[in-house]
Design an enzyme around this catalytic site. Structure first.
Site, PDB file in Angstrom:
ATOM      1  N   GLU A  24     -10.370   3.967  -3.324  1.00 29.06           N
ATOM      2  CA  GLU A  24     -10.167   5.142  -2.460  1.00 29.06           C
ATOM      3  C   GLU A  24     -11.352   6.100  -2.552  1.00 29.06           C
ATOM      4  O   GLU A  24     -12.221   5.959  -3.422  1.00 29.06           O
ATOM      5  CB  GLU A  24      -8.888   5.876  -2.867  1.00 29.06           C
ATOM      6  CG  GLU A  24      -8.893   6.331  -4.315  1.00 29.06           C
ATOM      7  CD  GLU A  24      -8.163   7.640  -4.556  1.00 29.06           C
ATOM      8  OE1 GLU A  24      -8.346   8.567  -3.751  1.00 29.06           O
ATOM      9  OE2 GLU A  24      -7.448   7.732  -5.558  1.00 29.06           O
ATOM     10  N   LYS A 159       0.346  11.356 -12.977  1.00 31.97           N
ATOM     11  CA  LYS A 159      -0.040  12.287 -14.038  1.00 31.97           C
ATOM     12  C   LYS A 159       1.004  13.357 -14.269  1.00 31.97           C
ATOM     13  O   LYS A 159       1.874  13.587 -13.432  1.00 31.97           O
ATOM     14  CB  LYS A 159      -1.437  12.864 -13.814  1.00 31.97           C
ATOM     15  CG  LYS A 159      -1.625  13.714 -12.635  1.00 31.97           C
ATOM     16  CD  LYS A 159      -3.029  14.248 -12.615  1.00 31.97           C
ATOM     17  CE  LYS A 159      -4.016  13.197 -12.150  1.00 31.97           C
ATOM     18  NZ  LYS A 159      -3.689  12.653 -10.825  1.00 31.97           N
TER      19      LYS A 159
HETATM   20  N1  PSU Z   1      -4.907  11.602  -8.908  1.00 31.21           N
HETATM   21  C1  PSU Z   1      -6.106  11.686  -9.517  1.00 31.21           C
HETATM   22  N2  PSU Z   1      -7.206  11.936  -8.800  1.00 31.21           N
HETATM   23  C2  PSU Z   1      -7.134  12.062  -7.468  1.00 31.21           C
HETATM   24  C3  PSU Z   1      -5.860  11.929  -6.824  1.00 31.21           C
HETATM   25  C4  PSU Z   1      -4.771  11.698  -7.578  1.00 31.21           C
HETATM   26  O1  PSU Z   1      -6.193  11.562 -10.716  1.00 31.21           O
HETATM   27  O2  PSU Z   1      -8.169  12.295  -6.867  1.00 31.21           O
HETATM   28  C5  PSU Z   1      -5.801  11.960  -5.332  1.00 31.21           C
HETATM   29  C6  PSU Z   1      -5.465  10.557  -4.802  1.00 31.21           C
HETATM   30  O3  PSU Z   1      -6.302  10.291  -3.699  1.00 31.21           O
HETATM   31  C7  PSU Z   1      -4.024  10.691  -4.348  1.00 31.21           C
HETATM   32  C8  PSU Z   1      -3.998  12.124  -3.899  1.00 31.21           C
HETATM   33  O4  PSU Z   1      -3.692   9.812  -3.299  1.00 31.21           O
HETATM   34  O5  PSU Z   1      -4.767  12.810  -4.888  1.00 31.21           O
HETATM   35  C9  PSU Z   1      -2.592  12.668  -3.820  1.00 31.21           C
HETATM   36  O6  PSU Z   1      -2.631  13.900  -3.210  1.00 31.21           O
HETATM   37  P1  PSU Z   1      -1.278  14.655  -2.839  1.00 31.21           P
HETATM   38  O7  PSU Z   1      -0.631  14.940  -4.178  1.00 31.21           O
HETATM   39  O8  PSU Z   1      -1.708  15.889  -2.118  1.00 31.21           O
HETATM   40  O9  PSU Z   1      -0.488  13.694  -2.003  1.00 31.21           O
END
Ligand code: PSU
Ligand code: MN
Length: 307
Positions: A24, A159
């Site tokens: 990603e 996390k």
């Molecule tokens: N967890 C990480 N680093 C990140 C993300 C999650 O340790 O960069 C990013 C991923 O791309 C995940 C997104 O899909 O955050 C989720 O965002 P939200 O919680 O806004 O859906």
């Protein structure tokens, strides 16, 4: 159909039915600081090639969907001066319309990977059900995507900024298998432990591939979540992490940070509070995941070739 622009390397791999691992780009533009973000993105690709699979980093550059990036694309995505939007499922049409740059989340990357027939994807952590979701309704679109899209996502666990128990309940209700690689306990990104059990333990990439093959050839649609614990030497103390998370979440409230800004804000806060330690751990665990994802991809492609 919207055109997907594949790099030569990825195109060749698709034609030859070689194992591919998707990566990603939100982690590059919104998850890690510069210049570690660029170096990590490049290192992940190298690692996957060394394991014998083909990396396919996914992003949107000038409104074009790209599967497999050039150096120039990686530079744009990692440069803090570039305007790069965080793109989840709902944001894809707008970024194509405005011809902007977009870093794809787990959800958006899964969508594009699945359209290209890419079966395995490595990331750091997935989004999930946030703490306080019973009033905020903050549930990452990543979970919905795991429900319906046929990609195996390898991560280090959700996390601890999330409500891990609710995240697990959500996945169970919606039929998403959660696998623990050589662990019975759900790993929680910076920590190897979470106090949560009830995941399916497998010892080898081969067994994981066999499970995926059985699910999809049934066919039972939807993703598979593989959780791979961070290495012991890179783990951050759980108590300390929880404290930083609490502080960061209080700040999001007082600063009125909402929606898709929350995850990047919290990651950045913890990076500063830990004096960069959280970033080092983050980089180490994504590399670990890229390695396991390559092993799984190689086994999965063997399985699907047999059919
Ligand atoms: N967890 C990480 N680093 C990140 C993300 C999650 O340790 O960069 C990013 C991923 O791309 C995940 C997104 O899909 O955050 C989720 O965002 P939200 O919680 O806004 O859906
Ligand atoms: Mn959210």
């Amino acid at each position: 159909m919207t055109k997907m622009n594949c790099s030569q390397e990825v195109l060749h791999a698709i034609q030859k039915n070689k194992p591919i691992v998707a990566l990603e780009s939100t982690i590059i533009s919104h998850g890690l600081p510069f210049p570690e973000n660029y170096d990590t993105a490049a290192a992940l690709e190298t690692q996957i090639r060394e394991q014998g699979a083909v990396p396919a980093t996914i992003a949107i550059i000038n409104g074009q969907i790209k599967v497999g990036l050039e150096k120039e694309d990686l530079k744009i995505l990692s440069d803090p001066a570039s305007k790069v939007e965080k793109i989840s499922r709902r944001d894809i049409p707008l970024i194509l319309q405005t011809k902007g740059h977009g870093a794809t989340t787990v959800a958006a990357t899964m969508i594009i990977a699945a359209k290209m027939g890419i079966k395995v994807f490595a990331t750091g952590g997935i989004g999930g059900v946030h703490q306080g979701a019973e009033t905020s309704f903050d549930i990452s679109a990543d979970l919905q995507e795991l429900v319906k899209t046929n990609v195996c996502v390898v991560c280090a666990g959700p996390k601890a900024i999330l409500d891990l128990k609710l995240t697990m309940e959500y996945l169970e209700t919606n039929g998403v298998p959660v696998i623990g690689y050589q662990t019975k306990e759900l790993p929680a990104f910076w920590s190897r432990t979470s106090g949560i059990y009830g995941i399916q333990t497998f010892q080898t990439a081969k067994e994981i591939a066999a499970f995926i093959h059985i699910k999809w050839q049934f066919p039972l649609d939807g993703g598979v979540l593989v959780t791979n614990p961070i290495s012991i030497s890179e783990e951050l103390p759980e108590k300390q992490v929880k404290h930083w998370i609490k502080e960061a979440l209080q700040k999001t409230k007082s600063k009125n940070i909402i929606g898709k800004e929350i995850t990047p804000f919290v990651l950045d806060y913890i990076n500063t509070a830990s004096q960069g330690k959280s970033v080092n751990s983050n980089i180490s665990l994504v590399k670990n995941n890229a390695k396991l994802a390559s092993e799984i991809a190689i086994e999965v492609y063997k399985k699907f070739k047999d059919v």
